[in-house]
Write an enzyme that holds these catalytic residues in place. Structure first.
Site, PDB file in Angstrom:
ATOM      1  N   CYS A 129      58.627  30.532  48.314  1.00  0.00           N
ATOM      2  CA  CYS A 129      60.220  30.754  47.888  1.00  0.00           C
ATOM      3  C   CYS A 129      60.704  31.757  49.223  1.00  0.00           C
ATOM      4  CB  CYS A 129      60.161  31.653  46.621  1.00  0.00           C
ATOM      5  SG  CYS A 129      60.006  33.186  46.691  1.00  0.00           S
ATOM      6  N   ARG A 147      53.720  32.768  48.963  1.00  0.00           N
ATOM      7  CA  ARG A 147      53.312  32.952  47.445  1.00  0.00           C
ATOM      8  C   ARG A 147      52.025  31.848  47.104  1.00  0.00           C
ATOM      9  NH1 ARG A 147      58.304  34.886  44.284  1.00  0.00           N
ATOM     10  NH2 ARG A 147      56.771  35.630  42.760  1.00  0.00           N
ATOM     11  N   ASP A 207      59.752  45.022  43.542  1.00  0.00           N
ATOM     12  CA  ASP A 207      60.820  44.588  43.048  1.00  0.00           C
ATOM     13  C   ASP A 207      62.030  45.502  43.022  1.00  0.00           C
ATOM     14  OD1 ASP A 207      59.565  42.402  40.504  1.00  0.00           O
ATOM     15  OD2 ASP A 207      59.605  42.183  42.750  1.00  0.00           O
ATOM     16  N   ARG A 260      69.603  34.732  37.778  1.00  0.00           N
ATOM     17  CA  ARG A 260      68.004  34.560  37.237  1.00  0.00           C
ATOM     18  C   ARG A 260      67.471  35.878  36.690  1.00  0.00           C
ATOM     19  NH1 ARG A 260      64.476  33.780  41.633  1.00  0.00           N
ATOM     20  NH2 ARG A 260      63.189  33.425  39.927  1.00  0.00           N
ATOM     21  N   LYS A 289      62.685  40.450  32.222  1.00  0.00           N
ATOM     22  CA  LYS A 289      62.394  39.049  32.592  1.00  0.00           C
ATOM     23  C   LYS A 289      60.959  38.698  32.996  1.00  0.00           C
ATOM     24  CE  LYS A 289      62.954  37.819  37.145  1.00  0.00           C
ATOM     25  NZ  LYS A 289      62.011  37.432  37.619  1.00  0.00           N
ATOM     26  N   ASN A 290      60.546  39.585  33.478  1.00  0.00           N
ATOM     27  CA  ASN A 290      58.875  39.405  34.002  1.00  0.00           C
ATOM     28  C   ASN A 290      57.823  39.816  32.807  1.00  0.00           C
ATOM     29  OD1 ASN A 290      59.961  38.732  36.412  1.00  0.00           O
ATOM     30  ND2 ASN A 290      59.326  40.521  37.505  1.00  0.00           N
TER      31      ASN A 290
HETATM   32  C1  EPZ Z   1      55.374  38.859  40.001  1.00  0.00           C
HETATM   33  O1  EPZ Z   1      55.101  37.644  40.911  1.00  0.00           O
HETATM   34  C2  EPZ Z   1      56.693  39.093  39.647  1.00  0.00           C
HETATM   35  N1  EPZ Z   1      57.231  37.873  39.067  1.00  0.00           N
HETATM   36  C3  EPZ Z   1      57.449  39.269  40.892  1.00  0.00           C
HETATM   37  O2  EPZ Z   1      58.931  39.551  40.700  1.00  0.00           O
HETATM   38  C4  EPZ Z   1      57.112  40.438  41.553  1.00  0.00           C
HETATM   39  O3  EPZ Z   1      57.458  40.688  42.786  1.00  0.00           O
HETATM   40  C5  EPZ Z   1      55.258  40.316  41.739  1.00  0.00           C
HETATM   41  O4  EPZ Z   1      54.906  40.007  40.707  1.00  0.00           O
HETATM   42  C6  EPZ Z   1      54.646  41.643  42.409  1.00  0.00           C
HETATM   43  O5  EPZ Z   1      54.973  42.751  41.413  1.00  0.00           O
HETATM   44  C7  EPZ Z   1      56.841  37.341  37.756  1.00  0.00           C
HETATM   45  O6  EPZ Z   1      56.307  38.469  37.225  1.00  0.00           O
HETATM   46  C8  EPZ Z   1      57.454  36.397  37.254  1.00  0.00           C
HETATM   47  P1  EPZ Z   1      51.860  38.706  42.643  1.00  0.00           P
HETATM   48  P2  EPZ Z   1      53.819  37.018  41.310  1.00  0.00           P
HETATM   49  O7  EPZ Z   1      50.935  37.557  42.323  1.00  0.00           O
HETATM   50  O8  EPZ Z   1      52.812  37.200  40.269  1.00  0.00           O
HETATM   51  C9  EPZ Z   1      49.702  37.393  46.968  1.00  0.00           C
HETATM   52  C10 EPZ Z   1      61.160  39.395  40.691  1.00  0.00           C
HETATM   53  O9  EPZ Z   1      61.908  39.930  41.606  1.00  0.00           O
HETATM   54  N2  EPZ Z   1      49.205  36.428  46.047  1.00  0.00           N
HETATM   55  O10 EPZ Z   1      51.503  40.011  42.123  1.00  0.00           O
HETATM   56  O11 EPZ Z   1      53.950  35.866  41.927  1.00  0.00           O
HETATM   57  C11 EPZ Z   1      51.198  37.065  46.922  1.00  0.00           C
HETATM   58  O12 EPZ Z   1      51.621  36.371  48.024  1.00  0.00           O
HETATM   59  C12 EPZ Z   1      59.680  38.683  41.207  1.00  0.00           C
HETATM   60  O13 EPZ Z   1      61.595  39.469  39.541  1.00  0.00           O
HETATM   61  C13 EPZ Z   1      47.930  35.478  46.787  1.00  0.00           C
HETATM   62  O14 EPZ Z   1      48.040  35.738  47.926  1.00  0.00           O
HETATM   63  O15 EPZ Z   1      53.162  38.085  42.537  1.00  0.00           O
HETATM   64  C14 EPZ Z   1      51.794  38.375  47.012  1.00  0.00           C
HETATM   65  O16 EPZ Z   1      51.667  38.789  48.517  1.00  0.00           O
HETATM   66  C15 EPZ Z   1      59.758  38.457  42.542  1.00  0.00           C
HETATM   67  N3  EPZ Z   1      47.504  34.740  46.052  1.00  0.00           N
HETATM   68  C16 EPZ Z   1      50.689  39.349  46.210  1.00  0.00           C
HETATM   69  O17 EPZ Z   1      49.862  38.596  46.305  1.00  0.00           O
HETATM   70  C17 EPZ Z   1      47.556  34.430  44.629  1.00  0.00           C
HETATM   71  O18 EPZ Z   1      47.017  33.625  44.038  1.00  0.00           O
HETATM   72  C18 EPZ Z   1      51.390  39.802  44.878  1.00  0.00           C
HETATM   73  O19 EPZ Z   1      51.791  38.529  44.276  1.00  0.00           O
HETATM   74  C19 EPZ Z   1      48.570  35.315  44.134  1.00  0.00           C
HETATM   75  C20 EPZ Z   1      49.320  35.995  44.790  1.00  0.00           C
END
Ligand code: EPZ
Length: 427
Positions: free
Chosen positions: A123, A128, A313, A405, A22-23
């Protein structure tokens, strides 16, 4: 809304096909914006999030056709064609349903010179923010405006110059947006402290197949030499390492075994290490990964971390399995601030888990008991299913749309492992 009824206590055994990731799919699909030639993606999972993203791409004037795959086949082939983009706006009513829509910002900006995307909002697992997405695009030369709940990105005189950016924290999505914006920039871009998840490697491999010039793929530093245009490609989406890890925990909690077809151990090393530390046998096989829990489960101590660390995850699913370990495990969730919503529901099933801030202590119990439970977010829902498979009596997991999802045909795959599960409409 549907629910799943699980009559637990059965030892699982069998072979389960692992679907496309998915990701990975959610960052490969928007690459269609980067070329006016056909992009064909194979091994796409049948998931609600993928359907949602397809609908979003159609909003932009991108045609999407699904090649003839029989309903019983896993994995679809989708061809996306974007000779003309008729809209560069991702509206609120679509983005609010699927936060991954933010991943159109970078490629749409690169294609059209301007992109407007509704802010995704938070969410269940955390607020996020997308500040790193925006800072990275600004570093590549974009002008960013926030107004009325939307973000608007504009490239000076229609094209991004490229630039340098070092991420203060690792972000998967922000890395993906930056890469997709940089590949057709007018100059060279250097990105440091990028995410190294296998899904990022999949994205870079697809873009390379489309003609992009990216150095350092798989490392924390990327150098991208912008090229004038990208051409079409045909590309197979990688297997879903999180789905594979989830079924490994499902087999293990029942003291069973499973062959996870198409799973690749080199993408799951931290999960495999955690399973082995817990006493689970894990062996790579030609067809995938063999899992067997032929002895008692042992407690482990784990902290989630960006790849190659233990995947956030996988935290909820491993926690469910560790409810049956002989001893106390300590889990620390370092990525998201609210990713323990499965804990109260697991405790209602007889687990004994204490949380304090980012840390959860999972005291193993000899038995879990079935209960009616509520899914709250994608991975939390799967942890309840995993616990239900080991619990005596019956477990009902409500609000199955959370699972749909991210888990393709869950009840069918669990049945392939011999589980007694049934999906029914929920009143
Ligand atoms: C991706 O989300 C995945 N989703 C998530 O999977 C996964 O948990 C996550 O990466 C971490 O591996 C998809 O790929 C569609 P991040 P993403 O940006 O990109 C903070 C699932 O269950 N952050 O790596 O949104 C954020 O709040 C989903 O399949 C900022 O502060 O994750 C978090 O604490 C859930 N500012 C950390 O970084 C930003 O601009 C990591 O988030 C972006 C992120």
């Amino acid at each position: 809304m549907d629910k799943i009824i699980i009559r637990g206590g059965k030892r699982l055994s069998g072979t389960v096909p692992i679907s496309g990731a998915k990701n990975a799919a959610l960052t490969l699909l928007p690459c269609a914006l980067l070329t006016d030639e056909p992009l064909t993606l194979r091994n796409l999972p049948r998931l609600a999030d993928i359907d949602g993203f397809q609908h979003l791409m159609n909003q932009f004037g991108i045609s999407t056709t699904i090649a003839g795959s029989r309903p019983e086949d896993f994995g679809r082939v989708m061809t996306l064609e974007a000779p003309r983009i008729t809209s560069n706006v991702a509206p609120y009513d679509l983005v609010r349903k699927m936060r991954a829509s933010i991943l159109v910002l970078g490629p749409m900006l690169a294609r059209m010179g301007e992109a407007t995307v509704s802010l995704p909002g938070g969410c269940a697992i955390g607020n996020r923010p997308i500040d790193l997405h925006l800072k990275a695009l600004e570093a590549l030369g974009a002008q960013i405006e926030l107004a009325s709940g939307y973000v608007r990105a504009i490239a000076p005189d229609g094209g991004l110059p490229g630039g340098r950016y070092s991420f203060p924290i690792v972000s998967v999505g922000a890395t993906e947006n930056a890469i997709m914006a940089a590949v057709t920039a007018r100059g060279k871009s250097t990105l440091q402290n990028v995410a190294r998840e296998p899904e990022i490697v999949d994205l870079c491999n697809l873009l390379t197949a489309m003609g992009a010039e990216i150095e350092g793929i798989g490392t924390s530093g990327l150098t991208i030499h912008g090229v004038p245009r990208l051409h079409g490609a045909t590309y197979r989406v990688m297997s879903d390492r999180i789905e594979a890890g989830s079924y490994a925990c499902a087999a293990a909690i029942t003291g069973g075994e499973a062959v996870l077809k198409n799973a690749r151990i080199e993408e799951m090393e931290s999960t495999v290490q955690a399973l082995r530390d817990a006493g689970v046998t894990v062996e790579p096989r030609a067809e995938g990964l063999y899992i067997a829990a032929d002895g008692p489960l042992r407690p482990v101590t784990i902290s989630t971390a960006p790849y190659p660390g233990f995947a956030t995850d996988m935290q909820a699913q491993l926690m469910a399995m560790l409810c049956r370990a002989e001893g106390s495990s300590v889990l620390t969730e370092t990525i998201f601030e609210n990713r323990y919503m499965h804990v109260p529901e697991l405790n209602r099933m007889g687990a004994h888990i204490e949380t304090s801030g980012r840390t959860a202590i999972v005291h193993g119990v000899p038995q879990l008991s079935g209960a009616e439970v509520m899914a709250t977010d994608l991975r939390a829902s799967m942890s309840l299913v995993i616990a239900g498979l080991a619990a005596q009596e019956e477990t009902q997991v409500h609000r199955l749309y959370h699972l749909d999802r991210g888990y393709e045909r869950l009840e069918e795959k669990l049945s392939l492992l011999g589980a007694d599960v049934e999906r029914v409409g929920d009143d």
